[in-house]
Design an enzyme around this catalytic site. Sequence first.
Site, PDB file in Angstrom:
ATOM      1  N   HIS A  82       3.913   0.689 -15.433  1.00  0.00           N
ATOM      2  CA  HIS A  82       5.163   0.005 -15.103  1.00  0.00           C
ATOM      3  C   HIS A  82       5.369  -0.080 -13.589  1.00  0.00           C
ATOM      4  CE1 HIS A  82       9.362  -1.197 -15.215  1.00  0.00           C
ATOM      5  NE2 HIS A  82       9.300  -1.270 -16.534  1.00  0.00           N
ATOM      6  N   PHE A 167      11.033   6.099   5.320  1.00  0.00           N
ATOM      7  CA  PHE A 167      10.186   6.279   4.137  1.00  0.00           C
ATOM      8  C   PHE A 167      10.107   7.763   3.779  1.00  0.00           C
ATOM      9  CE2 PHE A 167       5.799   6.634   2.245  1.00  0.00           C
ATOM     10  CZ  PHE A 167       6.128   6.021   1.050  1.00  0.00           C
ATOM     11  N   VAL A 168      10.441   8.063   2.528  1.00  0.00           N
ATOM     12  CA  VAL A 168      10.348   9.429   2.013  1.00  0.00           C
ATOM     13  C   VAL A 168       9.176   9.459   1.037  1.00  0.00           C
ATOM     14  CG1 VAL A 168      11.561  11.292   0.814  1.00  0.00           C
ATOM     15  CG2 VAL A 168      12.853   9.669   2.234  1.00  0.00           C
ATOM     16  N   TRP A 171       9.478  10.599  -2.627  1.00  0.00           N
ATOM     17  CA  TRP A 171      10.504   9.963  -3.458  1.00  0.00           C
ATOM     18  C   TRP A 171      10.406   8.442  -3.508  1.00  0.00           C
ATOM     19  CZ3 TRP A 171      14.147  12.087  -6.658  1.00  0.00           C
ATOM     20  CH2 TRP A 171      15.152  11.231  -7.146  1.00  0.00           C
ATOM     21  N   GLY A 172      10.175   7.811  -2.375  1.00  0.00           N
ATOM     22  CA  GLY A 172      10.242   6.355  -2.317  1.00  0.00           C
ATOM     23  C   GLY A 172      11.677   5.910  -2.101  1.00  0.00           C
TER      24      GLY A 172
END
Length: 540
Positions: A82, A167-168, A171-172
């Site tokens: 997905h 940007f992490v 996590w995104g």
Amino acid sequence: MPKIIECVPNFSEGVDETIISAISASVSATPGVTLLDVDPGKSTNRTVFTFVGSPETIIEGALNAAKAAYPLIDMRKHKGEHPRLGALDVCPFIPVQDVTVEECVQVSKQFGFRLAQELKIPVYLYGASSDRDYRKTMPQIRAGEYEGLEEKLKLPEWAPDFGEATFVPSWGATVTGVRKFLIAYNINMLSTKEQAHRIALNLREKGRGENEPGRLKACQGIGWWLEEANIAQISLNMTDMDVTPMHVAYEEACKDASELGLAVTGSELVGLVPLQAILDAAEFYMKKEGLMVLDEDQKVHLAINRLGLSTLSPFNPSERIIEYCLQNTDEDLLIQKTVADFVKSVGARSAAPGGGSVSALVGALGCALGAMVAKLTYGKRQWEHLDKQMRSLLPPLHKSMLDIIVMIDADTNAFNDFFEAMKLPKATDEESAIRNTAMQKAIVTAINVPMGLAKKLNSLWELLDQVSQVGNINCKSDLQVAVRCVEVGVQGAVHNVNINLKDLKDPELRDQLQQEATKQAEKAVCMRDELLAKLEARNQ
């Protein structure tokens, strides 16, 4: 009725049961929140959680879920079929009961703000919560997915709605907003992934691009391979079931598959589904196949069967249809009481329930008796020649019975609303004006509810007339009681209209409603006498 909002967060973890359980536990532990469903997918490596709560508690439930996932999900290791943008990929809020879209928009914004502040992550808004056309849909925002997010955040037009454009890696980013009830719907195919995707492109709204759109509006879709079942699937997001119902997508997929010489072997729903989507499918197949199905549970059974919803795993309506999951959260409705408790509540030292609810009950019983006689005539060899006529009479009688049952509580609710308006403060001229407006609005409702009941009951006479003329003669007394019940229901409703008219300030409207009430009462008496005479004359 209490305000209920549904939250359906999609987390990028569908394999590790420890993580899934931790997120579930965090939601279940939130006061005022009810976890309804947890639906993990191994191939997608994604789990859809569904829970409900009030506008206040639903935010806490969503935040608790995100906080539980934060130290456990690492997007740098995530792989799945997905598309996804982050650990909490999307967190939509959906209005369910007595709540507006705008209220849900405010909830999503409060959640997004707090999520960004507390976890230091970028958050985007979508759907009704977003005011930017180029980033309203999930495909728009999710383009490039997690892998392209770091570069995307550097673009000014893709600065997050909440949080820093930083940007992490673990996590995104998270997307939150408001949408209509989205139906996540997968159609099973014995084909390759590529063939399933080809059909998905034919169906989904954006198709293969601007010059080659798909056939189904409000539909997103891709094809993928479901490893654990050894089949392909057309994975669809039905974003507006009023525009494109689930059964339409299924039938269109079957059509394309047949043209390619491929087999469709049922379908599956991810998460919960509105009851109406299931009933719409049942009505479609009833019409297509010339079937008569009256009871709701049988319609649900028909839809499950025709769509093949239990092909991969059992589809349990009590666990998968949202209204059935919410039944225990309803207020103490009169129609949920036993007969004894209902009678005792009428006889209690309180003004409601009173004559209005009793009139609706008596009218519903009259309609039920008419439906009963039609059912006892239908399907019997002795009256086989009447089957066609009974098939035309039964559905409207059955539906009217269900509609009138709802009116039992509607009358009491209208009465309670009027008394709530009376309790409003009136110390100042402004407060008095507000109170008077609320009272007039409530009194109009208190008049319209019984007037609606009277009109509904009076619409039954033609149906009862036909049943009275040819119905099972052994049920003659039942029909006589039905006629009297319907007439009493109308007269009781008219009495309630009349007693409330004295509080209506608009003289023109008052006269108009008075004339209408008199007309309804006279019609009921006339039809009662006519049908009782016909029944008295019948001997066979």
